[in-house]
Write a protein that holds these residues in place. Structure first.
Motif, PDB file in Angstrom:
ATOM      1  N   LEU A  52       0.854  -1.178   0.000  1.00  0.00           N
ATOM      2  CA  LEU A  52       0.000   0.000   0.000  1.00  0.00           C
ATOM      3  C   LEU A  52       0.892   1.230   0.000  1.00  0.00           C
ATOM      4  CD1 LEU A  52      -2.644  -0.862   2.770  1.00  0.00           C
ATOM      5  CD2 LEU A  52      -3.049  -0.787   0.308  1.00  0.00           C
ATOM      6  N   THR A  53       0.416   2.315  -0.587  1.00  0.00           N
ATOM      7  CA  THR A  53       1.156   3.575  -0.542  1.00  0.00           C
ATOM      8  C   THR A  53       0.178   4.714  -0.253  1.00  0.00           C
ATOM      9  OG1 THR A  53       0.929   4.032  -2.917  1.00  0.00           O
ATOM     10  CG2 THR A  53       2.881   2.791  -2.215  1.00  0.00           C
ATOM     11  N   ALA A  54       0.686   5.741   0.393  1.00  0.00           N
ATOM     12  CA  ALA A  54      -0.143   6.915   0.654  1.00  0.00           C
ATOM     13  C   ALA A  54       0.737   8.103   0.992  1.00  0.00           C
ATOM     14  CB  ALA A  54      -1.117   6.654   1.799  1.00  0.00           C
ATOM     15  N   LYS A  55       0.283   9.281   0.598  1.00  0.00           N
ATOM     16  CA  LYS A  55       0.939  10.500   1.022  1.00  0.00           C
ATOM     17  C   LYS A  55       0.646  10.709   2.502  1.00  0.00           C
ATOM     18  CE  LYS A  55       1.110  15.489   0.151  1.00  0.00           C
ATOM     19  NZ  LYS A  55       0.568  16.607  -0.665  1.00  0.00           N
ATOM     20  N   LEU A  56       1.685  10.994   3.275  1.00  0.00           N
ATOM     21  CA  LEU A  56       1.500  11.235   4.698  1.00  0.00           C
ATOM     22  C   LEU A  56       2.338  12.424   5.139  1.00  0.00           C
ATOM     23  CD1 LEU A  56       0.634  10.527   7.619  1.00  0.00           C
ATOM     24  CD2 LEU A  56       2.565   8.928   7.699  1.00  0.00           C
ATOM     25  N   ASP A  57       1.657  13.430   5.623  1.00  0.00           N
ATOM     26  CA  ASP A  57       2.325  14.540   6.289  1.00  0.00           C
ATOM     27  C   ASP A  57       2.339  14.182   7.772  1.00  0.00           C
ATOM     28  OD1 ASP A  57       3.142  16.848   7.534  1.00  0.00           O
ATOM     29  OD2 ASP A  57       1.631  18.153   6.634  1.00  0.00           O
ATOM     30  N   VAL A  58       3.483  13.782   8.282  1.00  0.00           N
ATOM     31  CA  VAL A  58       3.547  13.281   9.658  1.00  0.00           C
ATOM     32  C   VAL A  58       3.175  14.348  10.685  1.00  0.00           C
ATOM     33  CG1 VAL A  58       5.241  11.482   9.129  1.00  0.00           C
ATOM     34  CG2 VAL A  58       6.039  13.742   9.891  1.00  0.00           C
ATOM     35  N   THR A  59       3.200  15.615  10.273  1.00  0.00           N
ATOM     36  CA  THR A  59       2.844  16.684  11.205  1.00  0.00           C
ATOM     37  C   THR A  59       1.337  16.887  11.314  1.00  0.00           C
ATOM     38  OG1 THR A  59       2.881  18.513   9.587  1.00  0.00           O
ATOM     39  CG2 THR A  59       4.989  17.856  10.545  1.00  0.00           C
ATOM     40  N   SER A  60       0.571  16.092  10.558  1.00  0.00           N
ATOM     41  CA  SER A  60      -0.884  16.223  10.535  1.00  0.00           C
ATOM     42  C   SER A  60      -1.559  15.053  11.266  1.00  0.00           C
ATOM     43  CB  SER A  60      -1.388  16.265   9.088  1.00  0.00           C
ATOM     44  OG  SER A  60      -2.785  16.105   9.048  1.00  0.00           O
ATOM     45  N   PRO A  61      -2.166  15.292  12.409  1.00  0.00           N
ATOM     46  CA  PRO A  61      -2.876  14.211  13.105  1.00  0.00           C
ATOM     47  C   PRO A  61      -3.967  13.573  12.240  1.00  0.00           C
ATOM     48  CG  PRO A  61      -2.581  16.082  14.581  1.00  0.00           C
ATOM     49  CD  PRO A  61      -2.163  16.539  13.207  1.00  0.00           C
ATOM     50  N   LYS A  77      -5.001  -5.411  10.704  1.00  0.00           N
ATOM     51  CA  LYS A  77      -4.007  -5.468  11.780  1.00  0.00           C
ATOM     52  C   LYS A  77      -2.735  -4.766  11.338  1.00  0.00           C
ATOM     53  CE  LYS A  77      -1.509  -8.789  14.695  1.00  0.00           C
ATOM     54  NZ  LYS A  77      -1.172 -10.216  14.936  1.00  0.00           N
ATOM     55  N   LEU A  78      -2.044  -4.142  12.289  1.00  0.00           N
ATOM     56  CA  LEU A  78      -0.717  -3.579  12.047  1.00  0.00           C
ATOM     57  C   LEU A  78       0.239  -4.178  13.069  1.00  0.00           C
ATOM     58  CD1 LEU A  78       1.185  -1.576  10.608  1.00  0.00           C
ATOM     59  CD2 LEU A  78       0.513   0.142  12.311  1.00  0.00           C
ATOM     60  N   ASP A  79       1.229  -4.889  12.579  1.00  0.00           N
ATOM     61  CA  ASP A  79       2.189  -5.530  13.481  1.00  0.00           C
ATOM     62  C   ASP A  79       3.308  -4.581  13.897  1.00  0.00           C
ATOM     63  OD1 ASP A  79       1.264  -8.443  13.460  1.00  0.00           O
ATOM     64  OD2 ASP A  79       1.417  -7.993  11.318  1.00  0.00           O
ATOM     65  N   ILE A  80       3.819  -3.794  12.931  1.00  0.00           N
ATOM     66  CA  ILE A  80       4.965  -2.931  13.215  1.00  0.00           C
ATOM     67  C   ILE A  80       4.786  -1.569  12.554  1.00  0.00           C
ATOM     68  CG2 ILE A  80       7.461  -2.614  12.932  1.00  0.00           C
ATOM     69  CD1 ILE A  80       7.723  -5.666  12.797  1.00  0.00           C
ATOM     70  N   LEU A  81       5.019  -0.524  13.325  1.00  0.00           N
ATOM     71  CA  LEU A  81       5.127   0.826  12.785  1.00  0.00           C
ATOM     72  C   LEU A  81       6.590   1.241  12.870  1.00  0.00           C
ATOM     73  CD1 LEU A  81       4.236   3.678  11.876  1.00  0.00           C
ATOM     74  CD2 LEU A  81       3.778   4.191  14.291  1.00  0.00           C
ATOM     75  N   MET A  82       7.149   1.671  11.741  1.00  0.00           N
ATOM     76  CA  MET A  82       8.518   2.181  11.716  1.00  0.00           C
ATOM     77  C   MET A  82       8.468   3.679  11.441  1.00  0.00           C
ATOM     78  SD  MET A  82      10.606  -0.744   9.581  1.00  0.00           S
ATOM     79  CE  MET A  82      10.739  -2.426  10.207  1.00  0.00           C
ATOM     80  N   ASN A  83       8.737   4.478  12.451  1.00  0.00           N
ATOM     81  CA  ASN A  83       8.774   5.932  12.318  1.00  0.00           C
ATOM     82  C   ASN A  83      10.166   6.359  11.861  1.00  0.00           C
ATOM     83  OD1 ASN A  83       6.173   7.069  13.059  1.00  0.00           O
ATOM     84  ND2 ASN A  83       6.534   6.219  15.099  1.00  0.00           N
ATOM     85  N   VAL A  84      10.303   6.564  10.561  1.00  0.00           N
ATOM     86  CA  VAL A  84      11.620   6.840   9.968  1.00  0.00           C
ATOM     87  C   VAL A  84      11.738   8.275   9.457  1.00  0.00           C
ATOM     88  CG1 VAL A  84      13.316   6.041   8.270  1.00  0.00           C
ATOM     89  CG2 VAL A  84      11.698   4.413   9.246  1.00  0.00           C
ATOM     90  N   ALA A  85      10.642   8.871   9.020  1.00  0.00           N
ATOM     91  CA  ALA A  85      10.673  10.211   8.421  1.00  0.00           C
ATOM     92  C   ALA A  85      11.385  11.207   9.327  1.00  0.00           C
ATOM     93  CB  ALA A  85       9.255  10.692   8.140  1.00  0.00           C
ATOM     94  N   GLY A  86      12.261  12.009   8.730  1.00  0.00           N
ATOM     95  CA  GLY A  86      13.002  12.973   9.536  1.00  0.00           C
ATOM     96  C   GLY A  86      13.451  14.172   8.717  1.00  0.00           C
ATOM     97  N   GLY A 111       5.606  14.698  14.948  1.00  0.00           N
ATOM     98  CA  GLY A 111       5.092  13.769  13.948  1.00  0.00           C
ATOM     99  C   GLY A 111       5.206  12.333  14.406  1.00  0.00           C
ATOM    100  N   LEU A 112       6.338  12.009  15.002  1.00  0.00           N
ATOM    101  CA  LEU A 112       6.555  10.656  15.520  1.00  0.00           C
ATOM    102  C   LEU A 112       5.620  10.367  16.690  1.00  0.00           C
ATOM    103  CD1 LEU A 112       9.924   8.926  16.082  1.00  0.00           C
ATOM    104  CD2 LEU A 112       8.523   9.378  18.097  1.00  0.00           C
ATOM    105  N   MET A 113       5.377  11.372  17.519  1.00  0.00           N
ATOM    106  CA  MET A 113       4.465  11.193  18.652  1.00  0.00           C
ATOM    107  C   MET A 113       3.038  10.944  18.172  1.00  0.00           C
ATOM    108  SD  MET A 113       5.833  14.155  21.240  1.00  0.00           S
ATOM    109  CE  MET A 113       7.542  14.171  21.820  1.00  0.00           C
TER     110      MET A 113
END
Length: 268
Positions: A52-61, A77-86, A111-113
Motif C-alpha cells: 500500500l502507498t499513501a501521502k503522509l504529512d507526519v505533522t498532521s494528526p 491489523k498492524l504488526d509494526i510501525l517504523m517511524n523513519v521520516a526525519g 510527527g513521531l508522537m
C-alpha cells in the motif's frame, strides 16, 4: 507481518521497505513526496496485493488517522510501525529562523508522537504490536552545529523510552534506534555545511543495509527498548551526555577531525 514505514521513498526508509518486502511482509509505504514514493514502488515492481502507498504529512494528526484507518481496512491489523521520516538543516542558533525550529520539532518529534499515539491505540485493542522509532546518536549526546536536529532527537529518545514503559504491560513494545551518521541524502546534505562538521567525526559512516539488518534481525525479534549503532560510538555518546563539560572540551578536536573528513566526503 504488516509493516507501516514513514519516509519510505529514500534513505533508510527505502532500504527498510526493500528488506521488508524481500522477507515476505506486507508493507504500507508513506511519504510526504507522493511522486517519489510512486516512482520507487514502480521501479521495484512490487506485488500490488502486498504493498500500500499513501501521502503522509507526519505533522498532521488527521493524515495519521487516515493512514491508520486505511491500514486496518485493508489488513485488519498492524504488526509494526517504523517511524523513519526525519528532517535536518544545519545551522548555529543565531542564524536559524523560527520556522527552522518549528520544522525540526514538528517533523522529527511531534510527527513521531502522533504516529505512536495512533498506532498504540489500535495495537492495544488488537492485543499487541511493535513501534520502532528512529532517533540518532545526536539524541544521546548533544551535537553543536545541528542543535535543532539534536534537540528533536533527544525528544524522540526520551519519549520512546517513556512510552515503552507505559505500553509494555499492554503488550505493545517500543524500541528506539539511535544510529550514527548513515550514508543517505541527509548526510550528503550536511557535506556543504561547516556547522555540521561534527557529524563527520566518526571513523566510518554506516550503510543503510547494516542498520536495516540490525532492525530486522535484532530489534524486531528481541524488542529492546534502545539500540545504539555502533555500540562503541554509542558508549562514547552516553559518556558525553553524562559529562557535558567533558563533551564540550572534546568538541573542538572532534570538529577539527570532522572538518577534514567532511572535505573529502563524496556524496552518493
Amino acid at each position: 507481518m504488516n509493516i507501516l514505514i514513514t519516509g519510505a521513498s529514500g534513505g533508510l526508509g527505502k532500504n527498510l521497505a526493500e528488506k521488508a518486502y524481500s522477507l515476505g511482509h506486507n508493507i504500507f509505504l508513506t511519504n510526504l513526496n507522493e511522486k517519489a514514493l510512486k516512482d520507487f514502488v514502480t521501479k521495484q515492481k512490487f506485488d500490488k496485493n502486498r504493498v500500500l502507498t499513501a501521502k503522509l504529512d507526519v505533522t498532521s494528526p488527521s493524515d495519521w488517522k487516515k493512514v491508520m484507518d486505511l491500514t486496518y481496512k485493508k489488513w485488519g491489523k498492524l504488526d509494526i510501525l517504523m517511524n523513519v521520516a526525519g528532517y535536518l538543516l544545519p545551522g548555529y542558533i543565531e542564524n536559524v529562523s523560527p520556522k527552522d525550529i518549528d520544522k525540526h520539532i514538528d517533523i522529527n518529534a511531534k510527527g513521531l508522537m502522533y504516529g505512536t499515539r495512533e498506532a498504540s491505540i489500535r495495537m492495544i485493542a488488537q492485543g499487541g504490536g511493535h513501534i520502532i522509532n528512529i532517533a540518532s546518536l545526536a539524541g544521546v549526546a548533544p551535537i553543536p552545529g545541528i542543535s535543532l536536529y539534536s534537540t528533536s532527537k533527544f525528544a524522540v529518545r526520551g519519549f520512546s523510552l517513556a512510552v515503552a514503559q507505559e505500553l509494555r504491560p499492554k503488550k505493545v513494545f517500543v524500541s528506539v534506534v539511535c544510529p550514527d551518521a548513515i550514508q543517505t541524502p541527509m548526510l550528503d546534505l550536511q557535506k556543504d555545511y561547516e556547522e555540521a562538521s561534527m557529524t563527520f567525526s566518526g571513523n566510518r559512516y554506516l550503510k543503510t543495509e547494516e542498520v536495516t539488518d540490525i532492525i530486522f534481525y535484532k530489534v524486531i525479534p528481541n524488542k529492546p527498548m534502545e539500540v545504539l549503532i555502533p555500540g562503541s560510538r554509542g558508549f562514547l555518546a552516553k559518556i558525553g551526555s553524562f559529562l557535558p563539560g567533558l563533551n564540550a572540551l572534546l568538541s573542538p578536536s572532534l570538529m577539527g577531525k570532522g572538518k577534514k573528513k567532511q572535505k573529502i566526503y563524496k556524496k552518493n
